[in-house]
Design an enzyme around this catalytic site. Structure first.
Site, PDB file in Angstrom:
ATOM      1  N   ILE B  23       0.843  -1.199   0.000  1.00  0.00           N
ATOM      2  CA  ILE B  23       0.000   0.000   0.000  1.00  0.00           C
ATOM      3  C   ILE B  23       0.879   1.250   0.000  1.00  0.00           C
ATOM      4  CG2 ILE B  23      -1.887   1.240   1.131  1.00  0.00           C
ATOM      5  CD1 ILE B  23      -2.847  -1.289   2.309  1.00  0.00           C
ATOM      6  N   HIS B  24       1.280   1.628  -1.189  1.00  0.00           N
ATOM      7  CA  HIS B  24       2.038   2.866  -1.355  1.00  0.00           C
ATOM      8  C   HIS B  24       1.080   4.021  -1.564  1.00  0.00           C
ATOM      9  CE1 HIS B  24       6.060   0.838  -2.496  1.00  0.00           C
ATOM     10  NE2 HIS B  24       5.852   0.910  -1.208  1.00  0.00           N
ATOM     11  N   ALA B  25       1.656   5.133  -1.983  1.00  0.00           N
ATOM     12  CA  ALA B  25       0.819   6.330  -2.112  1.00  0.00           C
ATOM     13  C   ALA B  25      -0.328   6.120  -3.091  1.00  0.00           C
ATOM     14  CB  ALA B  25       1.677   7.516  -2.548  1.00  0.00           C
TER      15      ALA B  25
END
Lengths: 609, 97
Positions: B23-25
């Site tokens: 879950i990155h940006a």
């Protein structure tokens, strides 16, 4: 308003969604130092400092809605800015690159953050700027603690958004000053000379700054322009919101935010009275500045740039006693060439002819800096490498200016003045370079006035005390009272904490002025005053009594000073000066000055008190 | 996948992050945008850290790397639809890989 993005629908926080409410209606009063008289009423234009410093201040429960409103407004503006940025980036670099702004927008609308801001604001009762910064910093730190490199870098994004928000909360960056398009009251923590040089003067109705003193640059400029100003207000730049209604009373050093209606009415009546008096003063324009017993005191004007000459002429000045050339250097993005400088000087000389124009060589380095001139950081710039010291160390730059001034002297009304002289050696050296400049022009067959008069500013106590050593090398003295007071009394003139110690009527100052005038007269030289003291109607009789030969002041103040002179007898001034030289008290001297003006020109007190 | 009601009447689902970068940006942004379409309160929990499912920064700070198990909880009328949508998003690897 888009308040739904940051408040819970089903909680007690719905009170923040006051999209249509106006900010505070209660009047706020601030006290500072009035540095330029007059009354201005307008909308606040806040200049944010460039360094993004946020100061904590406490607020009351009553301030909360207003702070939330400001927050909400800033969110709307920030969101719009990011949207615009996103569109631009998409157009220029493609959708992929612009996606980060999608994340920025979401961070801006992040419930967790927004809710926390609201909660902290309400519980800690601190200003919204400080709360936003604190909350953002907490999230930044949380991201920085992550192990994932990529996510850690998102901390930069949070900081970026917070900075954008803070800037929008604060108002405008200083660069916006040049583009002012609506009349407004400029409110700032402090204004640097380059900021004031860049501002759109026609739109500024008044100034109010946190820092500053009567002789700081903002004050001097405000007086030169005839714009009401109050300085030394400590934290007004943080306590006013953009577009708040502001009333500036430059006479009494008061500023009112969201002034009450009764106050506005009272001020309008006063303003009408002032206009009546001032209308009468303008009829003095073509009258000489002559005492009732026939003693003439030429009133010249101080200017910063050629465009100021109009005001000099309309106010009835008989020449220019101080042309501060450094603004030519501050305003330009490069070192002005000889031609560029000569054009400015010639313009001024031609327009004031046949009256004299005294051009002061550049005084760079005290509170005026030029980005394209290499200046080392100095802990104490006022006592550092400035003015003539800088010029003598950079003979090429100095001689370029001297040649330009000489080229403007063909009408024989130009005089040269060296600033910040502290010993006779500097005068001799400057004159030597002037002689070289003349030789260089002669070699180029360029015309100039070979007998151009040279004078020095007396603003360092050592120069005032050794006026007899300097006198043989020059033709006139001009006392720069701002720095003379600062140096003699060891009072930093831009430090509002010691403003109360800045006393032009201090016995030490009077002795130095008296010595300079007397030495000048012994050597057949005239002595003028080009500092703020000469523009203070209360102190003019004192200077005249001390024997001053000329006053150079800000153009808008000329009618006032002329009225004081024309109401006065020279014998009264002499008596006042004799009393002053015997007195040991700055307050007593000032009280005597006021009493005399109250006796001779009570209508002036009406204007200056 | 499991569906359950917890003590606060919330519906919850436990899902495993499958896309390579977690879950990155961008995934967090997609998650929040999806969550914001629904009225219900949504939270995400991993290793005892609980954040709002509508907070992009909250989601980024839970470090939802590939293979991590997260618990999504929703309370409100449209909770089932919200959970369906979010589960689908995670299952589709946020349309990334």
């Amino acid at each position: 308003m888009h308040s739904r993005n940051w408040s819970h629908r089903n909680s007690s926080r719905t009170d923040v969604t006051t999209g249509t409410s106006t900010p505070r209606t209660a009047e706020l009063e601030f006290k500072g130092v009035g540095v330029s008289p007059g009354i201005a009423i307008g909308a606040a234009f806040i200049v944010a400092p460039d360094d993004d410093t946020v100061v904590m201040r406490e607020i009351t429960v009553a301030d909360v809605p207003r702070e939330l409103q400001r927050f909400e407004n800033a969110l709307v503006v920030t969101r719009q800015q990011i949207h615009d940025l996103q569109h631009r980036m998409t157009a220029e670099l493609g959708q992929e690159s612009a996606q980060i702004f999608e994340a920025h927008l979401l961070m801006l609308e992040d419930r967790a953050i927004l809710d926390e801001v609201v909660r902290v604001l309400k519980t800690k009762l601190q200003n919204i700027e400080f709360v936003v910064q604190q909350v953002a910093e907490r999230y930044t730190q949380a991201l920085l603690r992550l192990e994932d490199d990529y996510l850690r870098e998102r901390a930069v994004d949070v900081r970026d958004i917070a900075r954008r928000l803070l800037r929008n909360l604060a108002g405008h960056s200083s660069s916006a000053l040049a583009d002012l398009d609506q009349p407004c009251i400029v409110i700032a923590h402090d204004l640097s000379p380059s900021e004031t040089a860049g501002l759109n003067r026609e739109k500024v109705l008044g100034f109010a700054t946190d820092l500053g003193s009567p002789t700081s640059h903002t004050a001097i400029m405000a007086r030169a322009l005839g714009i009401p100003a109050v300085v030394g207000m400590h934290d007004i730049s943080l306590r006013v919101a953009a577009n708040d209604a502001v009333l500036v009373d430059g006479q009494h050093g008061q500023v009112f935010i969201q002034p009450a209606r009764e106050r506005l009415e009272r001020y309008e009546r006063k303003a009408k009275d002032r206009r009546t008096i001032q209308a009468r003063l303008t009829t003095l324009r073509d009258q000489p500045a002559r005492t009732r017993d026939g003693y003439d005191i030429p009133l010249a004007a101080n200017i910063e740039q050629p465009s100021d000459v109009d005001s000099v002429l309309t106010n009835g000045a008989v020449g220019i006693g101080l042309y501060r050339t450094e603004f030519l250097f501050v305003k330009s993005d490069h070192l002005p060439t000889e031609d560029e400088q000569a054009a400015a000087y010639e313009d001024v000389a031609r327009r004031v002819a046949p009256y004299p124009a005294i051009i002061r060589t550049m005084d760079i380095g005290g509170d005026k800096f030029v980005s394209h001139l290499k200046m080392p950081q100095q802990v104490n710039p006022f006592m550092g490498w400035r003015a003539i010291r800088f010029c003598l160390a950079q003979p090429d730059i100095f001689k370029t200016q001297l040649r330009a001034i000489l080229r403007a002297s063909t009408l024989r009304n130009v005089k040269i003045m060296y600033p910040m002289i502290s010993n006779v050696k500097e005068v001799i050296e400057a004159n030597r370079l002037l002689a070289e400049a003349k030789t260089e022009l002669a070699a180029r067959s360029v015309a100039f006035d070979p007998d151009i008069e040279v004078g020095v500013m007396i603003e360092v106590p050592s120069a005032a005390l050794t006026a007899d050593l300097i006198a043989p090398h020059i033709r006139f003295f001009s006392i720069g009272t701002n720095d003379l007071v600062q140096y003699t009394l060891a009072v930093d003139r831009v430090n509002e904490l010691v403003t109360n110690l800045y006393e032009p009527t201090h016995p030490a100052i009077l002795k130095l002025i008296k010595n300079t005038i007397d030495v000048g007269h012994e050597h057949g030289l005239w002595t003028g005053v080009c500092g703020e003291m000469g523009g203070n109607p209360l102190l003019v009789p004192l200077l005249i009594g001390l024997g001053i030969d000329e006053l150079s002041i800000n153009a808008p103040g000329i009618p006032l000073v002329k009225d004081v002179i024309r109401s006065l007898r020279f014998s009264q001034a002499e008596e006042l000066a004799q009393q002053a030289l015997r007195s040991g008290s700055a307050e007593e001297v000032l009280a005597n000055c006021r009493a005399l003006v109250n006796h001779t020109a009570p209508e002036i007190l009406e204007l200056v008190e | 996948m499991e569906i359950a009601r917890d003590e606060s009447n919330a519906l919850t689902r436990i899902v495993t992050i499958q896309n390579r970068f977690g879950i990155h940006a961008r995934p967090a942004a997609l998650f929040v945008k999806t969550a914001n379409r629904f009225q219900c309160d949504i939270s995400v929990e991993k290793d005892d850290v609980r954040v709002s499912g509508k907070s992009i920064i909250g989601l980024m700070t839970i470090e939802g790397y590939q293979g991590a198990t997260i618990r999504i909880s929703a309370t409100g009328a449209d909770a089932p639809e919200a959970l369906d949508a979010l589960e689908e998003l995670v299952a589709q690897k946020f349309f990334e890989d």
